[in-house]
Design a protein around this motif. Structure first.
Motif, PDB file in Angstrom:
ATOM      1  N   TYR A  62      79.395  27.918 -59.866  1.00 12.43           N
ATOM      2  CA  TYR A  62      78.791  28.962 -60.694  1.00 12.43           C
ATOM      3  C   TYR A  62      79.457  29.030 -62.067  1.00 12.43           C
ATOM      4  CZ  TYR A  62      77.681  33.623 -62.428  1.00 12.43           C
ATOM      5  OH  TYR A  62      77.293  34.673 -63.224  1.00 12.43           O
ATOM      6  N   VAL A 124      77.678  34.849 -55.186  1.00 11.07           N
ATOM      7  CA  VAL A 124      78.850  35.251 -55.965  1.00 11.07           C
ATOM      8  C   VAL A 124      79.947  34.211 -55.755  1.00 11.07           C
ATOM      9  CG1 VAL A 124      80.630  37.015 -56.248  1.00 11.07           C
ATOM     10  CG2 VAL A 124      78.273  37.694 -55.755  1.00 11.07           C
ATOM     11  N   SER A 129      84.516  37.192 -54.985  1.00  8.25           N
ATOM     12  CA  SER A 129      83.670  37.757 -53.928  1.00  8.25           C
ATOM     13  C   SER A 129      84.309  38.919 -53.177  1.00  8.25           C
ATOM     14  CB  SER A 129      83.302  36.662 -52.921  1.00  8.25           C
ATOM     15  OG  SER A 129      84.466  36.128 -52.319  1.00  8.25           O
ATOM     16  N   TYR A 143      83.380  41.462 -58.374  1.00 15.81           N
ATOM     17  CA  TYR A 143      82.490  40.790 -59.327  1.00 15.81           C
ATOM     18  C   TYR A 143      81.914  41.779 -60.344  1.00 15.81           C
ATOM     19  CZ  TYR A 143      78.988  37.768 -61.348  1.00 15.81           C
ATOM     20  OH  TYR A 143      78.249  37.039 -62.246  1.00 15.81           O
ATOM     21  N   ARG A 144      81.612  43.006 -59.906  1.00 13.48           N
ATOM     22  CA  ARG A 144      81.083  43.985 -60.850  1.00 13.48           C
ATOM     23  C   ARG A 144      82.139  44.367 -61.889  1.00 13.48           C
ATOM     24  NH1 ARG A 144      76.190  46.318 -60.026  1.00 13.48           N
ATOM     25  NH2 ARG A 144      75.138  45.839 -58.056  1.00 13.48           N
ATOM     26  N   PRO A 212      74.066  36.800 -59.798  1.00 16.35           N
ATOM     27  CA  PRO A 212      74.681  36.931 -58.474  1.00 16.35           C
ATOM     28  C   PRO A 212      74.551  38.312 -57.834  1.00 16.35           C
ATOM     29  CG  PRO A 212      76.141  35.762 -59.969  1.00 16.35           C
ATOM     30  CD  PRO A 212      75.042  36.347 -60.793  1.00 16.35           C
ATOM     31  N   VAL A 213      74.274  39.356 -58.623  1.00 19.86           N
ATOM     32  CA  VAL A 213      74.150  40.698 -58.052  1.00 19.86           C
ATOM     33  C   VAL A 213      72.713  41.197 -58.062  1.00 19.86           C
ATOM     34  CG1 VAL A 213      76.513  41.321 -58.637  1.00 19.86           C
ATOM     35  CG2 VAL A 213      74.685  41.788 -60.271  1.00 19.86           C
TER      36      VAL A 213
END
Length: 288
Positions: A62, A124, A129, A143-144, A212-213
């Motif tokens: 990614y 993710v 992750s 990740y956020r 990814p989200v």
């Protein structure tokens, strides 16, 4: 609502606002500085999300897909400005709207031919992750937090570029008086090409880090386009700092509106815009 839940909602609001700023920052440059009404800006966000899906599948990484996607999106911006948008500077806004709407249709058709019409997901990266545990039952995804950190870093770099570099000074001068900048021997067409490529790159990068989200699906760009124009108008046309404040306000209003006023959640952002424009018709900050 307890303190931990409120904190999670606030983090979600800030993360959403920062992501909106990343997209709307590019629109601010293109619309506010170059004077181009680009309805296809949301499509660049969609292109970025699909690039994240396609390139991560091809490369198996990614992060490698992010790096390659940024380069490809900037190249796309340079080509589009050179072939299409450079011909619109002296034309009226109706022609700009029609051309950019046609570009939306072209990009959607290309997306359909290349990737298809299915809904896709991007995993993710394993490095990001994990989650940070807040209580015994609540945690927040790493990740956020990564997304928010990246948006803050890019926003800071964008501010430095526009406000504290010679290139930024030239961009601001070109927004105020294009003919005067040209008379000083500066290639304003090249400058605008770089600004447009930067705007496309920001929108596409926002799509890549969102993938990814969120699902990657056809037409996803149209959902962010209107809200991004709202950000630009509230913040003040052409003002990057105003776009940041406006995006954060919208993120908070939208997130907490869905929690406390779910019946009118869809109208919360537009009520906020109406209230601000009644108070300050030019937006929170004057034109840059």
């Amino acid at each position: 609502m307890d303190l931990v839940t409120f904190s999670i909602q606030l983090l979600n609001a800030v993360q959403y606002g920062l992501l909106l700023f990343l997209i709307a920052g590019g629109l601010t440059l293109i619309f506010g500085i170059m004077g181009i009404i680009n309805l296809a800006h949301g499509s660049f966000y969609m292109v970025g999300a699909y690039m994240a899906f396609t390139l991560s599948s091809l490369t198996g990484s990614y992060l490698a897909a992010l790096a390659l996607g940024v380069v490809l999106s900037v190249v796309l911006g340079v080509v589009l400005e050179w072939v299409l948008f450079s011909r619109l500077y002296a034309r009226n806004h109706l022609e700009q709207v029609l051309m950019s709407y046609g570009l939306i249709l072209v990009l959607e058709e290309v997306r359909s031919l290349v990737v298809g019409n299915d809904v896709h997901g991007v995993p993710v990266p394993s490095l990001l992750s994990g989650s940070i545990r807040l209580t015994d039952t609540l945690s927040y995804p790493v990740y956020r937090l990564f997304m928010s950190g990246v948006c803050v870093a890019i926003g800071a770099l964008l501010y430095v570029l526009i406000q504290h570099t010679k290139v930024g000074m030239t961009i601001r001068a070109g927004a105020s008086n294009r003919d005067m900048v040209r008379s000083l021997g500066i290639d304003i067409n090249l400058l605008y090409r770089l600004v447009f490529a930067l705007g496309v790159g920001l929108a596409a990068f926002a799509g890549m880090i969102t993938a990814p989200v969120s699902s990657v699906y056809p037409g996803m760009g149209t959902q962010v386009l209107i809200i991004c124009f709202v950000v630009v108008v509230i913040g003040g046309i052409g003002n990057v700092r105003g776009a940041l404040f406006a995006a954060l306000l919208i993120g908070i209003a939208d997130t907490f509106g869905k929690v406390f006023l779910p019946e009118i959640a869809g109208a919360t952002v537009y009520l906020l815009m109406a209230a601000i424009l009644l108070w300050r018709p030019e937006g929170l900050f004057r034109r840059a």
